[in-house]
Design a protein around this motif. Sequence first.
Motif, PDB file in Angstrom:
ATOM      1  N   GLU A 196       0.678  -1.121   0.055  1.00 40.68           N
ATOM      2  CA  GLU A 196      -0.030  -0.094   0.012  1.00 40.68           C
ATOM      3  C   GLU A 196       0.835   1.379  -0.040  1.00 40.68           C
ATOM      4  N   PHE A 197       2.010   1.415   0.530  1.00 44.16           N
ATOM      5  CA  PHE A 197       2.714   2.449   0.721  1.00 44.16           C
ATOM      6  C   PHE A 197       3.106   3.112  -0.611  1.00 44.16           C
ATOM      7  N   LEU A 198       3.197   2.173  -1.744  1.00 44.42           N
ATOM      8  CA  LEU A 198       3.728   2.460  -2.858  1.00 44.42           C
ATOM      9  C   LEU A 198       2.635   3.605  -3.604  1.00 44.42           C
ATOM     10  N   ARG A 199       1.359   3.595  -2.731  1.00 41.29           N
ATOM     11  CA  ARG A 199       0.480   4.706  -3.289  1.00 41.29           C
ATOM     12  C   ARG A 199       0.683   5.850  -2.530  1.00 41.29           C
ATOM     13  N   TRP A 200       1.370   5.934  -1.442  1.00 38.27           N
ATOM     14  CA  TRP A 200       1.290   7.178  -0.628  1.00 38.27           C
ATOM     15  C   TRP A 200       1.643   8.509  -1.143  1.00 38.27           C
ATOM     16  N   ASP A 201       1.130   9.515  -0.938  1.00 34.82           N
ATOM     17  CA  ASP A 201       1.522  10.731  -1.396  1.00 34.82           C
ATOM     18  C   ASP A 201       2.589  11.443  -0.060  1.00 34.82           C
ATOM     19  N   CYS A 202       3.048  12.597  -0.436  1.00 37.10           N
ATOM     20  CA  CYS A 202       4.041  12.909   0.424  1.00 37.10           C
ATOM     21  C   CYS A 202       3.369  13.276   1.702  1.00 37.10           C
ATOM     22  N   HIS A 203       2.009  13.556   1.790  1.00 46.37           N
ATOM     23  CA  HIS A 203       1.126  13.845   3.082  1.00 46.37           C
ATOM     24  C   HIS A 203       1.058  12.439   3.716  1.00 46.37           C
ATOM     25  N   ASP A 204       0.948  11.426   3.098  1.00 49.25           N
ATOM     26  CA  ASP A 204       0.782   9.891   3.833  1.00 49.25           C
ATOM     27  C   ASP A 204       2.268   9.805   4.311  1.00 49.25           C
ATOM     28  N   VAL A 205       3.237   9.889   3.597  1.00 50.18           N
ATOM     29  CA  VAL A 205       4.525   9.724   4.122  1.00 50.18           C
ATOM     30  C   VAL A 205       4.912  10.448   5.372  1.00 50.18           C
ATOM     31  N   ALA A 206       4.429  11.811   5.306  1.00 45.98           N
ATOM     32  CA  ALA A 206       4.607  12.566   6.301  1.00 45.98           C
ATOM     33  C   ALA A 206       3.703  12.065   7.933  1.00 45.98           C
ATOM     34  N   LYS A 207       2.561  11.492   7.547  1.00 47.15           N
ATOM     35  CA  LYS A 207       1.700  11.127   8.652  1.00 47.15           C
ATOM     36  C   LYS A 207       2.650   9.861   9.108  1.00 47.15           C
ATOM     37  N   TRP A 208       3.001   9.036   8.002  1.00 46.77           N
ATOM     38  CA  TRP A 208       4.022   7.898   8.772  1.00 46.77           C
ATOM     39  C   TRP A 208       5.101   8.317   9.778  1.00 46.77           C
ATOM     40  N   ALA A 260       7.703  18.211   7.615  1.00 53.08           N
ATOM     41  CA  ALA A 260       7.988  19.207   6.594  1.00 53.08           C
ATOM     42  C   ALA A 260       9.162  18.827   5.813  1.00 53.08           C
ATOM     43  N   CYS A 261      10.133  18.133   6.376  1.00 59.56           N
ATOM     44  CA  CYS A 261      11.199  17.717   5.424  1.00 59.56           C
ATOM     45  C   CYS A 261      10.849  17.006   4.309  1.00 59.56           C
ATOM     46  N   PHE A 262       9.639  15.942   4.783  1.00 57.56           N
ATOM     47  CA  PHE A 262       9.350  15.122   3.604  1.00 57.56           C
ATOM     48  C   PHE A 262       8.228  15.818   2.773  1.00 57.56           C
ATOM     49  N   THR A 263       7.511  16.557   3.195  1.00 60.27           N
ATOM     50  CA  THR A 263       6.462  17.168   2.405  1.00 60.27           C
ATOM     51  C   THR A 263       6.938  18.109   1.417  1.00 60.27           C
ATOM     52  N   ARG A 299       6.678   5.921  -3.333  1.00 58.22           N
ATOM     53  CA  ARG A 299       7.626   5.490  -4.245  1.00 58.22           C
ATOM     54  C   ARG A 299       9.126   5.929  -4.007  1.00 58.22           C
ATOM     55  N   LYS A 300       8.998   7.091  -3.582  1.00 64.09           N
ATOM     56  CA  LYS A 300      10.548   7.570  -3.218  1.00 64.09           C
ATOM     57  C   LYS A 300      10.995   7.200  -1.892  1.00 64.09           C
ATOM     58  N   LEU A 301      10.317   6.508  -1.225  1.00 63.14           N
ATOM     59  CA  LEU A 301      11.092   5.944  -0.011  1.00 63.14           C
ATOM     60  C   LEU A 301      12.153   5.214  -0.438  1.00 63.14           C
ATOM     61  N   ILE A 302      12.127   4.167  -1.327  1.00 60.28           N
ATOM     62  CA  ILE A 302      13.366   3.247  -1.596  1.00 60.28           C
ATOM     63  C   ILE A 302      14.611   4.174  -1.734  1.00 60.28           C
ATOM     64  N   TYR A 303      14.734   5.513  -1.978  1.00 57.08           N
ATOM     65  CA  TYR A 303      16.003   6.417  -1.896  1.00 57.08           C
ATOM     66  C   TYR A 303      16.204   6.938  -0.552  1.00 57.08           C
ATOM     67  N   VAL A 304      15.392   6.894   0.361  1.00 57.32           N
ATOM     68  CA  VAL A 304      15.404   7.401   1.482  1.00 57.32           C
ATOM     69  C   VAL A 304      16.288   6.822   2.411  1.00 57.32           C
ATOM     70  N   ASN A 305      17.603   6.998   2.474  1.00 59.91           N
ATOM     71  CA  ASN A 305      18.474   6.427   3.547  1.00 59.91           C
ATOM     72  C   ASN A 305      19.598   7.368   4.212  1.00 59.91           C
ATOM     73  N   ARG A 309      20.333  15.737   3.166  1.00 58.93           N
ATOM     74  CA  ARG A 309      19.659  16.610   2.186  1.00 58.93           C
ATOM     75  C   ARG A 309      18.281  17.147   2.311  1.00 58.93           C
ATOM     76  N   LEU A 310      17.561  16.238   3.111  1.00 58.74           N
ATOM     77  CA  LEU A 310      16.051  16.457   3.120  1.00 58.74           C
ATOM     78  C   LEU A 310      15.856  17.305   4.349  1.00 58.74           C
ATOM     79  N   GLY A 311      16.807  17.371   4.945  1.00 57.94           N
ATOM     80  CA  GLY A 311      16.907  18.273   6.528  1.00 57.94           C
ATOM     81  C   GLY A 311      16.919  17.476   7.842  1.00 57.94           C
ATOM     82  N   VAL A 312      16.859  16.221   7.634  1.00 59.37           N
ATOM     83  CA  VAL A 312      17.125  15.313   8.736  1.00 59.37           C
ATOM     84  C   VAL A 312      18.634  14.716   9.218  1.00 59.37           C
ATOM     85  N   LYS A 313      18.923  15.986  10.127  1.00 56.00           N
ATOM     86  CA  LYS A 313      20.469  16.083  10.293  1.00 56.00           C
ATOM     87  C   LYS A 313      20.882  15.096  11.499  1.00 56.00           C
TER      88      LYS A 313
END
Length: 114
Positions: free
Chosen positions: A2-14, A25-28, A35-41, A47-51
């Motif tokens: 189901e996560f492949l259908r998430w938009d950026c607001h769904d990811v932010a809720k997660w 806000a970093c994610f939105t 779909r872009k979560l595969i690249y979040v490592n 670069r997203l703001g998570v330091k």
Amino acid sequence: MEFLRWDCHDVAKWIESLGFPHYKACFTENFITGRKLIYVNCIYMPRLGVKDFKDIQVISACVRELLGITETLWSRSIADPQRDAMSLFLERKSQTGEQADSLTYQQFLDDMEQ
């Protein structure tokens, strides 16, 4: 998946549900969809703001768990066998477009065998 259908607001809720509401806000703002979560490592998150390093480790582990990926890219050797099928499938699904949208896991496995 189901996560492949998430938009950026769904990811932010997660992200918030993981205990990191201050990173929503970093994610939105960076339009990180399911779909872009595969690249979040660990490499990409600053670069997203998570330091914070501990936060990066926890979020990266949760992303890998969500995606069903057990191996970490930085621990791979070129002598290792090819990556698992699920990781390769998710990379294909991370793209946008009609072909990626319609691709199923079974189709992907069938294509790999040919």
